[in-house]
Design an enzyme around this catalytic site. Sequence first.
Site, short mmCIF file in Angstrom:
data_model
loop_
_atom_site.label_atom_id
_atom_site.label_comp_id
_atom_site.label_asym_id
_atom_site.label_seq_id
_atom_site.Cartn_x
_atom_site.Cartn_y
_atom_site.Cartn_z
N GLY A 214 0.82 -1.20 0.00
CA GLY A 214 0.00 0.00 0.00
C GLY A 214 0.86 1.25 0.00
O GLY A 214 2.04 1.21 0.32
N ARG A 215 0.23 2.36 -0.38
CA ARG A 215 0.92 3.65 -0.42
C ARG A 215 0.09 4.66 0.34
O ARG A 215 -1.13 4.61 0.32
CB ARG A 215 1.11 4.13 -1.86
CG ARG A 215 1.84 3.15 -2.75
CD ARG A 215 1.83 3.63 -4.20
NE ARG A 215 2.32 2.61 -5.09
CZ ARG A 215 3.60 2.42 -5.39
NH1 ARG A 215 4.49 3.25 -4.89
NH2 ARG A 215 3.98 1.46 -6.20
N GLY B 281 0.32 8.92 2.35
CA GLY B 281 0.98 10.21 2.39
C GLY B 281 2.28 10.18 3.16
O GLY B 281 3.16 11.02 2.94
N ASP C 2 -6.32 9.90 13.56
CA ASP C 2 -6.65 9.53 12.18
C ASP C 2 -7.44 8.23 12.16
O ASP C 2 -7.15 7.31 11.40
CB ASP C 2 -5.38 9.40 11.34
CG ASP C 2 -5.68 9.49 9.83
OD1 ASP C 2 -6.72 10.09 9.47
OD2 ASP C 2 -4.88 8.98 9.04
#
Length: 472
Positions: free
Chosen positions: A20-21, A23, A136
């Site tokens: 996964g990618r 920020g 978050d």
Amino acid sequence: MTDVLEGAHIAGCRIESVAGRGGMGIVYRATQLSLGRPVALKLIAPEHAADSDFRERFQRESRMAAAIDHPNVIPVYEAGEEDGRLYIVMRWVEGTDLHKELRAHGRIDAERAASIISQVAGALDAAHAAGLVHRDVKPANVLLSGDHAYLADFGLTRLASAETNVTTGGHFLGTVDYMAPEQFKPGPSDARADVYALGCVLFAALTGRPPFIRETVPQTMLAHLHDPPPVAIGAGPEFNRVLTRALAKDPADRYPSAGDFGRASLAAAEGRSVTEEERSVARGAAAPTMRRDDALWAVPTPTVDGVAAGPDTSPLRTYRARKRPRWLLVGAAAVLAAGAIGVAAIPGDSDEIPPPGSPVSEAQVERLARQFASAYSAEDSAKMSRLLTSDAQRVFPTDRQRGRAEVVAVYRDQFARNPQREFVLEGLEAEGGPIGRATARYRTGATTGTMTWDVILERGKPRITMIAAEPD
């Protein structure tokens, strides 16, 4: 951030594939060579790793996160630096995440939603007891392995004692759809911000969408700040009462702990009452602050008793994951789940138009409030129009207008019916930030009251996005 080639060795791990990618960097599926076990290896993006303050905070908070021992927290095995790259090694979880689950299947049934929320709430209680605020909490950070739920990203949470909710670049620490109102204001936020975010997650799980779906980031921010929680159609009155409290604008009106919210959610799903005594478990810097935000007037509470408790018959696949330009949202705690993708803030050159969410200065906010008063005194609706955002709102106790044209039309009609000779401001106070705010006493003829202007950047220029007044 450039991908590391498969087979490369970093931090005692062999890279297998990109998972996964986000920020904050890239998550890899890797093998820890010393034990031969699969792990999730996250490499922090170079622009963050080059920041000395970030590096120091990363190392401190990673140690604190590794000390959290809870069955619903992804264990942190190791964190450090190698060849100038910051990394964090965590347990690899086979399965999916709640974001993917909702995208694939729409909302989930109430019993499962309550079970997931209860498990995540337990993880948050453990973090809050250690003095950490996640900041978050969102579906993409809730990993699902069968019936077991994990809360990811504790290795990248910010200490609750931080003095701001905005990065040095002026971007938010969090994901706007799931952020508490106080996170859009200057100053620290405490454990109750996570309770609000978890309430947004429960709303999304029950309905297939976050509670405040709006077309733009500024509209979403304003909805969190001012709009009452919408009714979760089909969830029933018990769940709606729980959601209304979890999504209260004032932190003091929410559940005192995530665990209390989780227990209330389970009770709503099972049709029973909560018997445990409520209490805050947060310690240290995560403990609730004493400050209460002063509202211009009370936010109305949605009526839920009339909502049918039975199942809703509308289509289930209603989950919306909005695609935005990459610079619109920032996740302070980036996605660690396999396949979960966060959104980055990409700083531009100094002469570029700043992205939405960039802060306005105190001077800009004060100037706009005075320009509004000048336009009002001159009955200059054209000038007033130039001061407003395209989606500006005018909010009075008895009526409300949305959109620049509608707001200006009201003032134009008002000028025609009652010619204005003055509009005097007294005691004007202004504060900057992602949403700047000015408040003043006003006097126009025999009418007096309190007026508030919310100011944001629109296409790089400060504009009024909301005018709210309470006449005496």
